[in-house]
Design a protein around this motif. Structure first.
Motif, PDB file in Angstrom:
ATOM      1  N   MET A 178       0.876  -1.062   0.056  1.00 14.17           N
ATOM      2  CA  MET A 178      -0.174  -0.087  -0.085  1.00 14.17           C
ATOM      3  C   MET A 178       0.798   1.227  -0.056  1.00 14.17           C
ATOM      4  O   MET A 178       0.452   2.397  -0.471  1.00 14.17           O
ATOM      5  N   ASP A 179       1.998   1.169   0.781  1.00  9.85           N
ATOM      6  CA  ASP A 179       2.888   2.317   0.865  1.00  9.85           C
ATOM      7  C   ASP A 179       3.595   2.802  -0.420  1.00  9.85           C
ATOM      8  O   ASP A 179       3.524   4.024  -0.667  1.00  9.85           O
ATOM      9  N   ILE A 180       3.638   1.966  -1.629  1.00  6.32           N
ATOM     10  CA  ILE A 180       4.076   2.368  -2.773  1.00  6.32           C
ATOM     11  C   ILE A 180       3.382   2.780  -3.797  1.00  6.32           C
ATOM     12  O   ILE A 180       3.443   4.000  -4.337  1.00  6.32           O
ATOM     13  N   TRP A 189       0.343   4.520  -2.507  1.00  6.79           N
ATOM     14  CA  TRP A 189       0.313   5.614  -1.951  1.00  6.79           C
ATOM     15  C   TRP A 189       1.186   6.729  -2.551  1.00  6.79           C
ATOM     16  O   TRP A 189       0.660   7.873  -2.787  1.00  6.79           O
ATOM     17  N   ALA A 190       2.331   6.350  -2.337  1.00  7.14           N
ATOM     18  CA  ALA A 190       3.523   7.403  -2.798  1.00  7.14           C
ATOM     19  C   ALA A 190       3.413   7.701  -4.216  1.00  7.14           C
ATOM     20  O   ALA A 190       3.410   8.872  -4.577  1.00  7.14           O
ATOM     21  N   ARG A 203       0.258   9.974  -4.453  1.00  4.33           N
ATOM     22  CA  ARG A 203       0.506  11.219  -3.964  1.00  4.33           C
ATOM     23  C   ARG A 203       1.429  12.049  -4.929  1.00  4.33           C
ATOM     24  O   ARG A 203       1.244  13.491  -5.106  1.00  4.33           O
ATOM     25  N   THR A 255      -5.581  11.461   3.181  1.00  4.53           N
ATOM     26  CA  THR A 255      -5.039  10.544   3.971  1.00  4.53           C
ATOM     27  C   THR A 255      -4.828   9.355   3.366  1.00  4.53           C
ATOM     28  O   THR A 255      -5.378   8.943   2.420  1.00  4.53           O
ATOM     29  N   LYS A 256      -3.831   8.484   3.935  1.00  2.00           N
ATOM     30  CA  LYS A 256      -3.696   7.028   3.176  1.00  2.00           C
ATOM     31  C   LYS A 256      -5.004   6.306   3.543  1.00  2.00           C
ATOM     32  O   LYS A 256      -5.444   5.419   2.637  1.00  2.00           O
ATOM     33  N   GLN A 257      -5.739   6.351   4.715  1.00  2.00           N
ATOM     34  CA  GLN A 257      -7.007   5.810   4.934  1.00  2.00           C
ATOM     35  C   GLN A 257      -7.921   6.198   4.024  1.00  2.00           C
ATOM     36  O   GLN A 257      -8.492   4.978   3.383  1.00  2.00           O
ATOM     37  N   ASP A 263       2.944  -8.133  10.216  1.00  3.17           N
ATOM     38  CA  ASP A 263       4.319  -8.198   9.936  1.00  3.17           C
ATOM     39  C   ASP A 263       5.369  -8.796  10.732  1.00  3.17           C
ATOM     40  O   ASP A 263       4.873  -9.532  11.646  1.00  3.17           O
ATOM     41  N   VAL A 313      -0.702  -4.889   8.823  1.00  2.00           N
ATOM     42  CA  VAL A 313      -0.360  -3.977   7.775  1.00  2.00           C
ATOM     43  C   VAL A 313      -1.628  -4.113   6.852  1.00  2.00           C
ATOM     44  O   VAL A 313      -1.738  -5.306   6.213  1.00  2.00           O
ATOM     45  N   THR A 355      -3.001  -4.559   3.257  1.00  2.00           N
ATOM     46  CA  THR A 355      -2.466  -4.852   2.075  1.00  2.00           C
ATOM     47  C   THR A 355      -3.715  -4.986   1.025  1.00  2.00           C
ATOM     48  O   THR A 355      -4.647  -5.671   1.502  1.00  2.00           O
TER      49      THR A 355
END
Length: 65
Positions: free
Chosen positions: A1-3, A5-6, A9, A22-24, A44, A50, A52
């Motif tokens: 999710m972080d990748i 989201w980035a 963004r 927000t990410k949520q 994790d 986390v 996913t």
């Protein structure tokens, strides 16, 4: 999710979007528009859950053109 989201963004900032949320909120909106998307919360190595997502990938080929 972080990748994901980035990447979103960065795209949003490059295209002049003012309020990114927000990410949520991004995850919630993504689930509402991609019907085949499934959310999982595995743990994790530290025992933390986390967010996913299965059913979506980031296509990086657009960066090369």
């Amino acid at each position: 999710m972080d990748i994901l989201w980035a990447a979103w963004r960065e795209w949003a900032e490059d295209n002049g979007m003012k309020s990114l949320g927000t990410k949520q909120v991004f995850g919630r909106n993504l689930l509402s528009v991609v019907p085949q998307l499934r959310r999982y919360r595995p743990r994790d190595a530290y025992g933390q859950q986390v967010a996913t997502y299965a059913g979506i990938t980031l296509n990086r080929s657009a960066e090369l053109s």
